[in-house]
Design a protein around this motif. Structure first.
Motif, short mmCIF file in Angstrom:
data_model
loop_
_atom_site.label_atom_id
_atom_site.label_comp_id
_atom_site.label_asym_id
_atom_site.label_seq_id
_atom_site.Cartn_x
_atom_site.Cartn_y
_atom_site.Cartn_z
N ALA A 27 20.06 0.50 -12.47
CA ALA A 27 21.24 1.20 -11.95
C ALA A 27 22.52 0.40 -12.22
O ALA A 27 23.53 0.96 -12.66
CB ALA A 27 21.08 1.46 -10.45
N LEU A 28 22.47 -0.90 -11.98
CA LEU A 28 23.65 -1.73 -12.22
C LEU A 28 23.96 -1.82 -13.71
O LEU A 28 25.14 -1.82 -14.10
CB LEU A 28 23.45 -3.12 -11.62
N ALA A 29 22.93 -1.85 -14.55
CA ALA A 29 23.15 -1.87 -16.01
C ALA A 29 23.81 -0.58 -16.46
O ALA A 29 24.70 -0.60 -17.33
CB ALA A 29 21.83 -2.10 -16.73
N LEU A 30 23.42 0.55 -15.88
CA LEU A 30 24.04 1.83 -16.22
C LEU A 30 25.52 1.83 -15.86
O LEU A 30 26.33 2.48 -16.50
CB LEU A 30 23.34 2.98 -15.51
N MET A 31 25.86 1.07 -14.81
CA MET A 31 27.26 0.95 -14.39
C MET A 31 27.98 -0.14 -15.19
O MET A 31 29.16 -0.40 -14.96
CB MET A 31 27.32 0.62 -12.89
N ARG A 32 27.25 -0.79 -16.08
CA ARG A 32 27.75 -1.92 -16.88
C ARG A 32 28.22 -3.08 -16.01
O ARG A 32 29.25 -3.71 -16.27
CB ARG A 32 28.85 -1.45 -17.82
N LEU A 33 27.44 -3.34 -14.96
CA LEU A 33 27.73 -4.46 -14.06
C LEU A 33 26.66 -5.52 -14.26
O LEU A 33 25.47 -5.22 -14.31
CB LEU A 33 27.73 -4.01 -12.60
N SER A 34 27.11 -6.74 -14.37
CA SER A 34 26.20 -7.86 -14.53
C SER A 34 25.89 -8.41 -13.14
O SER A 34 26.80 -8.72 -12.37
CB SER A 34 26.86 -8.93 -15.40
N ALA A 35 24.60 -8.53 -12.82
CA ALA A 35 24.22 -9.02 -11.50
C ALA A 35 22.89 -9.74 -11.57
O ALA A 35 22.06 -9.47 -12.41
CB ALA A 35 24.12 -7.85 -10.51
N GLU A 36 22.73 -10.65 -10.64
CA GLU A 36 21.45 -11.31 -10.44
C GLU A 36 20.74 -10.54 -9.33
O GLU A 36 21.27 -10.42 -8.22
CB GLU A 36 21.67 -12.76 -10.03
N VAL A 37 19.58 -9.99 -9.63
CA VAL A 37 18.84 -9.17 -8.67
C VAL A 37 17.46 -9.80 -8.49
O VAL A 37 16.77 -10.07 -9.47
CB VAL A 37 18.69 -7.72 -9.16
N ASP A 38 17.07 -10.03 -7.25
CA ASP A 38 15.78 -10.66 -6.99
C ASP A 38 15.25 -10.22 -5.63
O ASP A 38 15.97 -9.63 -4.83
CB ASP A 38 15.92 -12.18 -7.02
N ILE A 39 14.00 -10.53 -5.38
CA ILE A 39 13.38 -10.22 -4.10
C ILE A 39 13.95 -11.17 -3.06
O ILE A 39 14.07 -12.37 -3.29
CB ILE A 39 11.86 -10.40 -4.18
N GLY A 40 14.31 -10.62 -1.91
CA GLY A 40 14.80 -11.43 -0.82
C GLY A 40 13.70 -11.69 0.20
O GLY A 40 12.51 -11.63 -0.12
N GLU A 41 14.09 -11.93 1.40
CA GLU A 41 13.16 -12.21 2.49
C GLU A 41 12.64 -10.91 3.10
O GLU A 41 13.18 -9.84 2.84
CB GLU A 41 13.88 -13.00 3.59
N VAL A 42 11.61 -11.03 3.91
CA VAL A 42 11.16 -9.91 4.74
C VAL A 42 11.85 -10.09 6.09
O VAL A 42 11.72 -11.13 6.73
CB VAL A 42 9.63 -9.90 4.90
N ILE A 43 12.63 -9.08 6.48
CA ILE A 43 13.40 -9.15 7.72
C ILE A 43 13.03 -7.93 8.57
O ILE A 43 13.14 -6.80 8.10
CB ILE A 43 14.92 -9.17 7.44
N ASP A 44 12.60 -8.19 9.78
CA ASP A 44 12.19 -7.12 10.70
C ASP A 44 11.19 -6.17 10.06
O ASP A 44 11.26 -4.95 10.24
CB ASP A 44 13.41 -6.34 11.20
N GLY A 45 10.30 -6.72 9.26
CA GLY A 45 9.25 -5.92 8.63
C GLY A 45 9.66 -5.19 7.38
O GLY A 45 8.87 -4.44 6.80
N HIS A 46 10.88 -5.39 6.93
CA HIS A 46 11.38 -4.71 5.73
C HIS A 46 11.62 -5.74 4.64
O HIS A 46 12.26 -6.77 4.87
CB HIS A 46 12.69 -3.97 6.02
N GLY A 47 11.15 -5.43 3.44
CA GLY A 47 11.47 -6.27 2.30
C GLY A 47 12.94 -6.10 1.96
O GLY A 47 13.52 -5.05 2.20
N THR A 48 13.54 -7.13 1.43
CA THR A 48 14.94 -7.04 1.03
C THR A 48 15.08 -7.37 -0.45
O THR A 48 14.24 -8.03 -1.04
CB THR A 48 15.83 -8.00 1.85
N VAL A 49 16.15 -6.88 -1.02
CA VAL A 49 16.50 -7.16 -2.41
C VAL A 49 17.86 -7.83 -2.39
O VAL A 49 18.81 -7.33 -1.79
CB VAL A 49 16.54 -5.87 -3.25
#
Length: 84
Positions: A27-49
């Protein structure tokens, strides 16, 4: 017979986040935005990005989100800001 594997809620949350990473990158590539995207922590039972954008790209993303939000979403955000 196929062996079944069970996963814990934390493992499931991480899997969901891991599966979301390529979608967010695309999605960010389609917007031509450069970003570092990775798996984050699990918070309150939800995975984060985790998404790290350069400041200029962050402003561009914010402008895009505002331009594509529906009137109802704008109204909801305005009501949330006033309540907070």
């Amino acid at each position: 017979m196929t062996a079944t594997t069970s996963s814990t809620p934390i493992e499931t949350a991480r899997t969901v986040a891991r599966n979301a990473v390529p979608e967010v990158r695309e999605a960010l590539a389609l917007m031509r935005l450069s970003a570092e995207v990775d798996i984050g922590e699990v918070i309150d039972g939800h995975g984060t990005v985790s998404v790290v954008l350069r400041s200029g790209d962050a402003y561009e993303f914010a402008r895009w989100a505002r331009a594509h939000a529906t009137k109802d979403e704008h109204d909801l955000h305005g009501a949330t800001k006033q309540a907070g």
